[in-house]
Design a protein around this motif. Structure first.
Motif, PDB file in Angstrom:
ATOM      1  N   LEU A   1     -42.793  89.954   5.614  1.00  0.00           N
ATOM      2  CA  LEU A   1     -44.072  89.468   5.534  1.00  0.00           C
ATOM      3  C   LEU A   1     -45.420  89.470   4.916  1.00  0.00           C
ATOM      4  O   LEU A   1     -46.173  89.368   4.327  1.00  0.00           O
ATOM      5  N   ALA A   2     -45.411  90.965   5.362  1.00  0.00           N
ATOM      6  CA  ALA A   2     -46.395  91.370   4.177  1.00  0.00           C
ATOM      7  C   ALA A   2     -46.053  92.543   3.176  1.00  0.00           C
ATOM      8  O   ALA A   2     -46.867  92.401   2.237  1.00  0.00           O
ATOM      9  N   ALA A   3     -44.591  92.845   3.009  1.00  0.00           N
ATOM     10  CA  ALA A   3     -44.725  93.572   1.799  1.00  0.00           C
ATOM     11  C   ALA A   3     -44.796  92.426   0.835  1.00  0.00           C
ATOM     12  O   ALA A   3     -44.942  93.486  -0.369  1.00  0.00           O
ATOM     13  N   PRO A   4     -44.125  91.845   0.753  1.00  0.00           N
ATOM     14  CA  PRO A   4     -44.918  90.635  -0.968  1.00  0.00           C
ATOM     15  C   PRO A   4     -46.125  90.614  -0.753  1.00  0.00           C
ATOM     16  O   PRO A   4     -46.976  90.733  -2.697  1.00  0.00           O
ATOM     17  N   LEU A   5     -47.192  90.858  -0.175  1.00  0.00           N
ATOM     18  CA  LEU A   5     -48.631  90.645   0.219  1.00  0.00           C
ATOM     19  C   LEU A   5     -49.089  91.913  -0.714  1.00  0.00           C
ATOM     20  O   LEU A   5     -49.822  91.611  -1.156  1.00  0.00           O
ATOM     21  N   LEU A   6     -48.704  93.121  -0.112  1.00  0.00           N
ATOM     22  CA  LEU A   6     -49.235  93.789  -0.994  1.00  0.00           C
ATOM     23  C   LEU A   6     -48.828  94.112  -1.698  1.00  0.00           C
ATOM     24  O   LEU A   6     -49.014  95.147  -3.034  1.00  0.00           O
ATOM     25  N   ARG A   7     -47.675  93.752  -2.474  1.00  0.00           N
ATOM     26  CA  ARG A   7     -46.951  94.448  -4.107  1.00  0.00           C
ATOM     27  C   ARG A   7     -48.148  93.552  -4.744  1.00  0.00           C
ATOM     28  O   ARG A   7     -47.903  93.924  -5.923  1.00  0.00           O
ATOM     29  N   ALA A   8     -48.463  92.366  -4.285  1.00  0.00           N
ATOM     30  CA  ALA A   8     -49.181  91.191  -5.063  1.00  0.00           C
ATOM     31  C   ALA A   8     -50.769  91.700  -5.671  1.00  0.00           C
ATOM     32  O   ALA A   8     -51.341  90.756  -5.801  1.00  0.00           O
ATOM     33  N   ALA A   9     -51.343  92.529  -4.539  1.00  0.00           N
ATOM     34  CA  ALA A   9     -52.406  92.791  -4.062  1.00  0.00           C
ATOM     35  C   ALA A   9     -53.144  93.932  -4.921  1.00  0.00           C
ATOM     36  O   ALA A   9     -51.956  95.132  -4.692  1.00  0.00           O
ATOM     37  N   GLY A  10     -54.904  94.553  -4.985  1.00  0.00           N
ATOM     38  CA  GLY A  10     -54.840  95.708  -5.624  1.00  0.00           C
ATOM     39  C   GLY A  10     -55.503  96.412  -4.712  1.00  0.00           C
ATOM     40  O   GLY A  10     -56.058  97.687  -4.544  1.00  0.00           O
ATOM     41  N   SER A  11     -56.017  95.470  -3.668  1.00  0.00           N
ATOM     42  CA  SER A  11     -56.411  96.335  -2.016  1.00  0.00           C
ATOM     43  C   SER A  11     -56.242  96.000  -0.855  1.00  0.00           C
ATOM     44  O   SER A  11     -55.928  94.745  -0.863  1.00  0.00           O
ATOM     45  N   ALA A  12     -56.270  96.799   0.039  1.00  0.00           N
ATOM     46  CA  ALA A  12     -55.410  96.308   1.244  1.00  0.00           C
ATOM     47  C   ALA A  12     -56.386  97.214   2.766  1.00  0.00           C
ATOM     48  O   ALA A  12     -56.618  98.616   1.876  1.00  0.00           O
ATOM     49  N   LEU A  13     -56.160  96.655   3.601  1.00  0.00           N
ATOM     50  CA  LEU A  13     -56.804  97.701   5.013  1.00  0.00           C
ATOM     51  C   LEU A  13     -56.050  97.073   5.814  1.00  0.00           C
ATOM     52  O   LEU A  13     -55.818  95.694   6.086  1.00  0.00           O
ATOM     53  N   ASP A  14     -55.988  98.239   6.401  1.00  0.00           N
ATOM     54  CA  ASP A  14     -55.258  98.312   7.758  1.00  0.00           C
ATOM     55  C   ASP A  14     -56.181  98.403   8.917  1.00  0.00           C
ATOM     56  O   ASP A  14     -56.183  99.281   9.195  1.00  0.00           O
ATOM     57  N   LEU A  15     -55.893  97.568   9.845  1.00  0.00           N
ATOM     58  CA  LEU A  15     -56.425  97.958  11.178  1.00  0.00           C
ATOM     59  C   LEU A  15     -55.060  98.705  11.770  1.00  0.00           C
ATOM     60  O   LEU A  15     -54.752  97.606  12.594  1.00  0.00           O
ATOM     61  N   ASP A  16     -56.521  99.457  12.980  1.00  0.00           N
ATOM     62  CA  ASP A  16     -55.919  99.721  13.660  1.00  0.00           C
ATOM     63  C   ASP A  16     -54.294 100.460  13.487  1.00  0.00           C
ATOM     64  O   ASP A  16     -53.651  99.922  13.566  1.00  0.00           O
ATOM     65  N   THR A  17     -54.554 101.052  12.909  1.00  0.00           N
ATOM     66  CA  THR A  17     -52.524 102.128  11.382  1.00  0.00           C
ATOM     67  C   THR A  17     -52.204 102.796  12.600  1.00  0.00           C
ATOM     68  O   THR A  17     -50.828 102.888  12.050  1.00  0.00           O
ATOM     69  N   GLY A  18     -52.471 102.921  13.929  1.00  0.00           N
ATOM     70  CA  GLY A  18     -52.027 104.230  14.399  1.00  0.00           C
ATOM     71  C   GLY A  18     -52.037 105.640  13.710  1.00  0.00           C
ATOM     72  O   GLY A  18     -53.014 105.725  13.635  1.00  0.00           O
ATOM     73  N   GLY A  19     -50.922 105.521  13.735  1.00  0.00           N
ATOM     74  CA  GLY A  19     -50.203 107.206  13.284  1.00  0.00           C
ATOM     75  C   GLY A  19     -50.089 106.947  11.320  1.00  0.00           C
ATOM     76  O   GLY A  19     -49.849 107.468  10.617  1.00  0.00           O
TER      77      GLY A  19
END
Length: 246
Positions: free
Chosen positions: A43-61
């Motif tokens: 679900l996340a991959a196509p959103l990122l492919r179409a985005a110029g910027s992204a924020l990941d909350l509590d990314t862990g490692g």
């Protein structure tokens, strides 16, 4: 704690595991997680492919973001747990993502906000998303492994109700438009008592007063039950919500 038997060997091994991030390879073959019917990375991959910027909350490692690469040119990962920060920075630097310990303070900055098993600060997400931007989150619900707590005679894992309905209400109150909601309770199976101890050490909020010594008697009972009847199966709780900013 008595020592020398198979139970003690399993618990001693589990007590010796060190944790530096959210990788759970040491549980391979000892837990079986059915997982929800959806795939969060898919679900996340196509959103990122179409985005110029992204924020990941509590990314862990940073494990998930690496799996989703290539990343948008402007990608920021937030991680507040100190042992994970250096791990995430080392892992994500080759992918051009920066790692910070606090939420960015600006507005209208990101096309996509991701939160997989992390915080869901609805007002901040609404502030940080650009108009037309998308939030995708997968959350651990408040019923997660509650039957494991009951088996141990421990308090419930969460003091508040956290379900898809409560998350949707918070996001809509912040002005976001919810476009997809999914919620399931898949099974999780522990093959031995050591796997249970390892899991509870890795996620200390599940049983907040847990130590093998404090729960020795009930763990021995569960160990005997597993040896007699087979693996212990409990119920996880996951939900996934996608929302957008008008």
């Amino acid at each position: 704690m008595r020592s020398g038997g198979p139970y003690d060997q399993l618990v001693s091994e589990a007590a010796g595991i060190s944790f530096t991030n959210w990788e759970f390879g040491w549980l391979d073959g000892r837990t079986t997680v059915a997982g929800p019917s959806w795939s969060y990375p898919a679900l996340a991959a196509p959103l990122l492919r179409a985005a110029g910027s992204a924020l990941d909350l509590d990314t862990g490692g940073g494990e998930l973001l690496v799996e989703l690469a290539p990343l948008p040119a402007h990608t920021v990962a937030v991680e507040g747990w100190a042992p994970n920060v250096a791990v995430a920075r080392d892992r994500l630097a080759p992918y051009g993502a920066s790692v910070v310990t606090e939420l960015p303070g600006g507005e209208d900055e990101f096309d996509v906000v991701l939160s997989r098993h992390g915080r869901l600060p609805a007002a901040d997400i609404a502030r940080l998303l650009r108009p037309g931007g998308t939030l995708l989150t997968q959350q651990v619900g408040s019923d997660d492994l509650a039957d494991l707590n009951a088996e141990l005679g421990a308090a419930p894992p969460y003091l508040r109700t956290w379900t898809a309905a409560t998350a949707v209400a918070a996001l809509e109150a912040a002005g976001l438009v919810v476009t997809d909601v999914r919620e399931e309770r898949p099974p999780l199976t522990f093959a031995d008592v050591g796997a249970i101890v390892q899991h509870l050490r890795a996620v200390p909020w599940q049983v907040r007063d847990f130590t093998p010594e404090r729960y020795d008697r009930v763990l021995r009972r569960i160990d005997a039950m597993i040896r007699r009847d087979g693996p212990l199966t409990v119920t996880a709780h996951r939900f996934c919500v996608q929302a957008s900013r008008r």
